[in-house]
Design a protein around this motif. Structure first.
Motif, PDB file in Angstrom:
ATOM      1  N   ALA A 183     -10.478 -16.476 -15.953  1.00  0.00           N
ATOM      2  CA  ALA A 183      -9.895 -16.138 -14.647  1.00  0.00           C
ATOM      3  C   ALA A 183      -9.433 -17.386 -13.910  1.00  0.00           C
ATOM      4  N   ALA A 184     -10.155 -18.480 -14.072  1.00  0.00           N
ATOM      5  CA  ALA A 184      -9.827 -19.721 -13.359  1.00  0.00           C
ATOM      6  C   ALA A 184      -8.695 -20.491 -14.028  1.00  0.00           C
ATOM      7  N   SER A 185      -8.380 -20.169 -15.267  1.00  0.00           N
ATOM      8  CA  SER A 185      -7.361 -20.899 -16.012  1.00  0.00           C
ATOM      9  C   SER A 185      -5.959 -20.503 -15.562  1.00  0.00           C
ATOM     10  N   THR A 186      -5.006 -21.386 -15.839  1.00  0.00           N
ATOM     11  CA  THR A 186      -3.595 -21.057 -15.599  1.00  0.00           C
ATOM     12  C   THR A 186      -2.895 -20.641 -16.896  1.00  0.00           C
ATOM     13  N   ALA A 187      -3.615 -20.714 -18.024  1.00  0.00           N
ATOM     14  CA  ALA A 187      -3.036 -20.332 -19.316  1.00  0.00           C
ATOM     15  C   ALA A 187      -2.950 -18.815 -19.404  1.00  0.00           C
ATOM     16  N   ARG A 188      -1.781 -18.298 -19.703  1.00  0.00           N
ATOM     17  CA  ARG A 188      -1.581 -16.859 -19.749  1.00  0.00           C
ATOM     18  C   ARG A 188      -0.705 -16.461 -20.932  1.00  0.00           C
ATOM     19  N   PRO A 189      -1.072 -15.440 -21.696  1.00  0.00           N
ATOM     20  CA  PRO A 189      -2.330 -14.704 -21.569  1.00  0.00           C
ATOM     21  C   PRO A 189      -3.494 -15.490 -22.161  1.00  0.00           C
ATOM     22  N   ALA A 197     -11.989  -7.200 -10.319  1.00  0.00           N
ATOM     23  CA  ALA A 197     -12.250  -5.909  -9.672  1.00  0.00           C
ATOM     24  C   ALA A 197     -11.264  -5.650  -8.540  1.00  0.00           C
ATOM     25  N   SER A 198     -10.842  -6.720  -7.849  1.00  0.00           N
ATOM     26  CA  SER A 198      -9.937  -6.568  -6.710  1.00  0.00           C
ATOM     27  C   SER A 198      -8.471  -6.543  -7.122  1.00  0.00           C
ATOM     28  N   GLY A 199      -8.177  -6.929  -8.366  1.00  0.00           N
ATOM     29  CA  GLY A 199      -6.797  -6.945  -8.826  1.00  0.00           C
ATOM     30  C   GLY A 199      -6.090  -8.269  -8.636  1.00  0.00           C
ATOM     31  N   GLN A 200      -6.777  -9.300  -8.140  1.00  0.00           N
ATOM     32  CA  GLN A 200      -6.149 -10.613  -8.000  1.00  0.00           C
ATOM     33  C   GLN A 200      -5.814 -11.205  -9.374  1.00  0.00           C
ATOM     34  N   VAL A 201      -6.633 -10.855 -10.358  1.00  0.00           N
ATOM     35  CA  VAL A 201      -6.412 -11.254 -11.749  1.00  0.00           C
ATOM     36  C   VAL A 201      -6.401  -9.972 -12.576  1.00  0.00           C
ATOM     37  N   THR A 202      -5.516  -9.918 -13.568  1.00  0.00           N
ATOM     38  CA  THR A 202      -5.425  -8.706 -14.384  1.00  0.00           C
ATOM     39  C   THR A 202      -5.984  -8.948 -15.784  1.00  0.00           C
ATOM     40  N   ALA A 203      -6.494  -7.875 -16.368  1.00  0.00           N
ATOM     41  CA  ALA A 203      -7.045  -7.967 -17.719  1.00  0.00           C
ATOM     42  C   ALA A 203      -6.782  -6.678 -18.467  1.00  0.00           C
TER      43      ALA A 203
END
Length: 499
Positions: A284-290, A322-328
């Motif tokens: 979650a803390a990383s900037t690497a996506r996906p 849970a809040s949607g700030q990060v997606t999975a």
């Protein structure tokens, strides 16, 4: 030459509560069986030398031990077809090496004994195996030629089968008969995620095999790391070198076994690891996506049940997810009842489901069903098979319905059947690259996932294929055995036996 083809292949975790039944197997016969391979083609270079005789082949997605009734049914058909085939010169024996059957201690040796009895003593058997198999002396005694994959991930799986076939054809054509086999077990048992040939020391150890095979007097060289999630005396690494020069065959088997033992402490996980919460926080803390996370303890392609909602629970326990700030995206939780409920509700409906744990419930707190309230965001059903198509394993053939349910930033993909998510096509209409985190039930990343991942962590999660072998509770393996025993463990006798 008349050469038969057949076998039974599955990887079975004895720590998994799932039981593998007949419907879990893809069973092929006749022309469909010959079509599995390239070297059986009528226009191939072996066509004018070999009459290929298809028997029956059964293969299943890894899972729990095979039900005895299923094993007996497949074995009986294989034996009957051998007896009906007429005179045979040889058999290409397409197996795995890590099959466990309820009530048996060495399933492949028992199966091979039945095959040998049906073929008779003079027909040569050439086995193609997975390097994660176990090779007991009982198994090796019943075979004439045996070889295994040399890459993990198994990008050479079909090459291994072809090598087994060509070794057999060459042997029969030469008229030399049965070669020597130098067999030795090494008292080391490691999970596949610690023995990837992408990394040292496995890279160099397996890299030696082709040069050993090229020596005059040697036919083949193979190393098995064993299967770590069965609990039987045969579970350990093994080396088999096959050849016509007995002294050289023994020498090379001893050398490979010694190298394996000497580097046993150098094997490391194929990627950085952590527990579930640690991996989720770092992703979650990383900037690497996906950012990919392997839910390794419930990996269905290693033998896990595939029905644990443990990692889903941990994803939704993370505030940003849970809040949607990060997606999975978390694909692959097997739950047919939840899938049916989603199809009944339809896309856009809000549902409350008890997800997962229907097979694994009772095996620990990590295995309990998880109450998921969310919105059905995708439904997919497989296309109907073509009329007359052979019955197949839906897990391998892409069968079974799937449903996606989203809560906060987390989308869980529920499956009707146990199913791997290893390729882009496995995700269907969902695009994994559109999510910040993709948490897949796998171990090391298969090639397409490896390419997809901007970064990756191997989560050491609980389950039927837990990477932490010491917490699983093995009690039937032969000790001493590394890593269960280490300090004070004297060097073992690694003298090969010439079969």
């Amino acid at each position: 030459m008349r050469i038969a083809i057949g076998g039974m292949a599955i990887e079975s975790s004895q720590f998994c509560p799932h039981r593998s039944a007949y419907d879990d197997f893809r069973v092929t016969r006749g022309a469909a069986l010959l079509d599995r391979y390239t070297w059986t083609r009528p226009d191939g270079d072996l066509a004018d030398r070999v009459e290929w005789v298809p028997l029956v082949h059964a293969v299943a997605l890894p899972g729990g031990p095979v039900e005895r009734e299923t094993y007996d049914r497949i074995t009986s058909e294989l034996v009957a077809r051998i007896r009906e085939a007429g005179p045979l010169d040889g058999m290409v024996y397409d197996i795995h090496g890590a099959m466990s059957v309820v009530g048996l201690d060495d399933a492949e040796a028992d199966l091979t004994g039945a095959v040998r009895d049906a073929l008779g003593p003079d027909v040569l058997i050439s086995a193609a195996m997975d390097l994660h198999g176990n090779v007991s002396r009982r198994l090796a005694d019943r075979l004439d030629l045996l070889t295994a994959h040399r890459l993990a991930p198994h990008e050479d799986a079909w090459d291994t089968r072809e090598r087994a076939a060509r070794n057999l054809v060459g042997r029969l054509a030469s008229g030399k008969g049965r070669p020597y086999r130098a067999w030795v077990q090494v008292p080391v048992l490691l999970p596949g995620e610690k023995t990837s040939t992408r990394l040292e020391p496995a890279k160099s150890l397996y890299g030696r095999l082709a040069s050993v095979e090229a020596m005059d007097g040697i036919v083949d060289a193979a190393v098995w790391v064993g299967y770590a999630w069965a609990d039987e005396a045969r579970c350990r690494a093994a080396v088999v070198v096959t050849g016509d020069d007995p002294d050289l065959t023994l020498e090379q088997a001893r050398s490979l076994a010694r190298e394996y033992w000497d580097v046993r402490r150098d094997f490391v996980f194929v990627g950085p690891t952590g527990d579930a919460d640690d991996c989720i926080a770092r992703a979650a803390a990383s900037t690497a996506r996906p950012f990919l996370i392997s839910d390794s303890g419930d990996n269905p392609t290693a033998g896990g049940a595939g029905d644990l909602a443990y990692l889903l629970q941990r994803l939704l326990a993370h505030e940003q997810l849970a809040s949607g700030q990060v997606t999975a995206l978390h694909p692959g939780i097997t739950d047919p009842a939840a899938v049916t409920a989603c199809f009944d509700a339809g896309v856009g409906a809000r549902v409350t489901l008890k997800v997962g744990g229907h097979v694994s419930a009772g095996t620990g707190p990590h295995a309990e069903p998880y109450e998921l309230t969310g919105t059905v965001t995708a439904l997919e059903a497989p296309a109907a098979p073509a009329p007359g198509a052979p019955r197949g394993n839906p897990a391998y053939d892409g069968g079974g319905r799937t449903a996606a349910v989203t809560r906060g930033g987390v989308t869980a993909v529920l499956t009707e059947r146990r199913k791997p998510f290893h390729t882009r096509a496995d995700f269907g209409t969902l695009d994994p690259a559109a999510y910040d985190i993709v948490a897949v039930k796998t171990g090391y990343l298969e090639p397409e996932l490896h390419t997809m991942a901007a970064d990756w962590l191997l989560a050491l999660t609980p389950g039927g294929v837990d990477q932490d072998l010491l917490r699983l509770g093995h009690h039937r393996v032969v000790r001493p055995l590394y890593p269960f025993d280490d300090e004070g463990f004297e060097d073992p006798d690694l003298t090969p036996v010439l079969l």
